[in-house]
Design a protein around this motif. Structure first.
Motif, PDB file in Angstrom:
ATOM      1  N   ILE A 174      -2.982  14.845  -0.104  1.00  0.00           N
ATOM      2  CA  ILE A 174      -2.584  13.568   0.017  1.00  0.00           C
ATOM      3  C   ILE A 174      -1.298  13.388  -0.635  1.00  0.00           C
ATOM      4  N   PHE A 175      -0.217  13.134   0.176  1.00  0.00           N
ATOM      5  CA  PHE A 175       1.191  12.960  -0.397  1.00  0.00           C
ATOM      6  C   PHE A 175       1.751  11.665  -0.357  1.00  0.00           C
ATOM      7  N   PRO A 176       1.713  10.916  -1.298  1.00  0.00           N
ATOM      8  CA  PRO A 176       2.349   9.848  -1.422  1.00  0.00           C
ATOM      9  C   PRO A 176       3.920   9.808  -1.415  1.00  0.00           C
ATOM     10  N   GLY A 233      -3.582   2.080  -6.965  1.00  0.00           N
ATOM     11  CA  GLY A 233      -2.618   2.754  -6.877  1.00  0.00           C
ATOM     12  C   GLY A 233      -2.401   3.684  -5.838  1.00  0.00           C
ATOM     13  N   THR A 234      -2.525   4.943  -5.858  1.00  0.00           N
ATOM     14  CA  THR A 234      -2.647   5.805  -4.595  1.00  0.00           C
ATOM     15  C   THR A 234      -3.821   5.769  -3.834  1.00  0.00           C
ATOM     16  N   GLY A 235      -4.807   5.130  -4.359  1.00  0.00           N
ATOM     17  CA  GLY A 235      -6.003   5.199  -3.715  1.00  0.00           C
ATOM     18  C   GLY A 235      -6.886   6.528  -3.936  1.00  0.00           C
ATOM     19  N   SER A 236      -6.472   7.350  -4.751  1.00  0.00           N
ATOM     20  CA  SER A 236      -7.096   8.698  -5.172  1.00  0.00           C
ATOM     21  C   SER A 236      -8.486   8.755  -5.402  1.00  0.00           C
ATOM     22  N   ILE A 290      -2.383   3.008   0.988  1.00  0.00           N
ATOM     23  CA  ILE A 290      -3.905   3.056   0.883  1.00  0.00           C
ATOM     24  C   ILE A 290      -4.341   2.692   2.290  1.00  0.00           C
ATOM     25  N   LYS A 291      -4.263   1.612   2.758  1.00  0.00           N
ATOM     26  CA  LYS A 291      -4.763   1.363   4.180  1.00  0.00           C
ATOM     27  C   LYS A 291      -4.393   2.374   5.129  1.00  0.00           C
ATOM     28  N   LYS A 292      -3.091   2.837   4.941  1.00  0.00           N
ATOM     29  CA  LYS A 292      -2.818   3.761   6.232  1.00  0.00           C
ATOM     30  C   LYS A 292      -3.658   5.122   6.090  1.00  0.00           C
ATOM     31  N   THR A 293      -3.793   5.591   4.627  1.00  0.00           N
ATOM     32  CA  THR A 293      -4.293   6.831   4.490  1.00  0.00           C
ATOM     33  C   THR A 293      -6.051   6.819   4.748  1.00  0.00           C
ATOM     34  N   ILE A 331     -14.329   2.008   2.819  1.00  0.00           N
ATOM     35  CA  ILE A 331     -13.311   1.650   1.791  1.00  0.00           C
ATOM     36  C   ILE A 331     -12.954   0.201   2.289  1.00  0.00           C
ATOM     37  N   ASN A 332     -12.847  -0.806   1.356  1.00  0.00           N
ATOM     38  CA  ASN A 332     -12.062  -1.973   2.146  1.00  0.00           C
ATOM     39  C   ASN A 332     -11.034  -2.300   0.787  1.00  0.00           C
TER      40      ASN A 332
END
Length: 178
Positions: A13-15, A53-56, A82-85, A94-95
């Motif tokens: 995953i690339f932020p 953060g990144t949602g990692s 995070i929503k987009k990923t 995931i919410n």
């Protein structure tokens, strides 16, 4: 940043380049999940990811089959990422909520989470208040674990419900249990 295990193992995953979050290193994340696997069944867990953060961490739990993940992130750009990923990866468990963590803990009061993970900014002024936000609001399930990632200069060992400290490179985790 990559997903280490589960259905999305190896997915990178690339932020964005201007992303300000400090994701948990893959080395520390892999070791943390090895510890968690000894304590709890992740596949049936309900997880709260604070300072996402990144949602990692949320993606890692989702990939490993967690029943439900609630992610909390205040920064709009991080929240949007995070929503987009989540959509790109196809995670339905995931919410994500855009709000302050301390407000979220009050709103979630009485909900039961098997695992609570907090990765606050290392310079957060209220970093020592995180355990109280979790335990005063009765968020941790009776057999659950709360993990706080923090710099080496922070010591949670005298906090109520502190259980153990783990260090992986420059990453520190304090683990709490009821």
């Amino acid at each position: 940043m990559r997903i280490i295990s589960g259905t999305h193992k190896g997915k990178v995953i690339f932020p964005d380049k201007n992303f300000r979050a400090r994701p948990t290193t893959d080395f520390a994340k892999e070791n943390l999940f090895n510890v968690l696997n000894n304590y709890i069944d992740i596949e049936e867990a309900v997880v709260l990811d604070l300072f996402s953060g990144t949602g990692s961490i949320s993606y890692e739990f989702a990939s490993r089959g967690a029943e439900r993940i609630v992610s909390v992130e205040l920064n709009y750009n991080h929240y949007s990422f995070i929503k987009k990923t989540i959509v790109q990866l196809g995670f339905k468990n995931i919410n994500v909520f855009k709000t302050d963590v301390f407000i979220a803990c009050k709103k979630l009061k009485g909900q039961s989470f098997d695992i609570i993970f907090a990765d606050p900014p290392y310079d957060l002024e209220k970093i020592m208040d995180i355990p109280a936000a979790i335990f005063d609001n009765e968020l941790l399930a009776p057999d659950g674990l709360a993990i706080i990632e923090h710099p080496g200069t922070v010591d949670f060992s005298s906090a109520p419900f502190f259980s153990e400290h783990r260090q992986y490179g420059s990453v520190n985790f304090s683990i709490f249990r009821k």
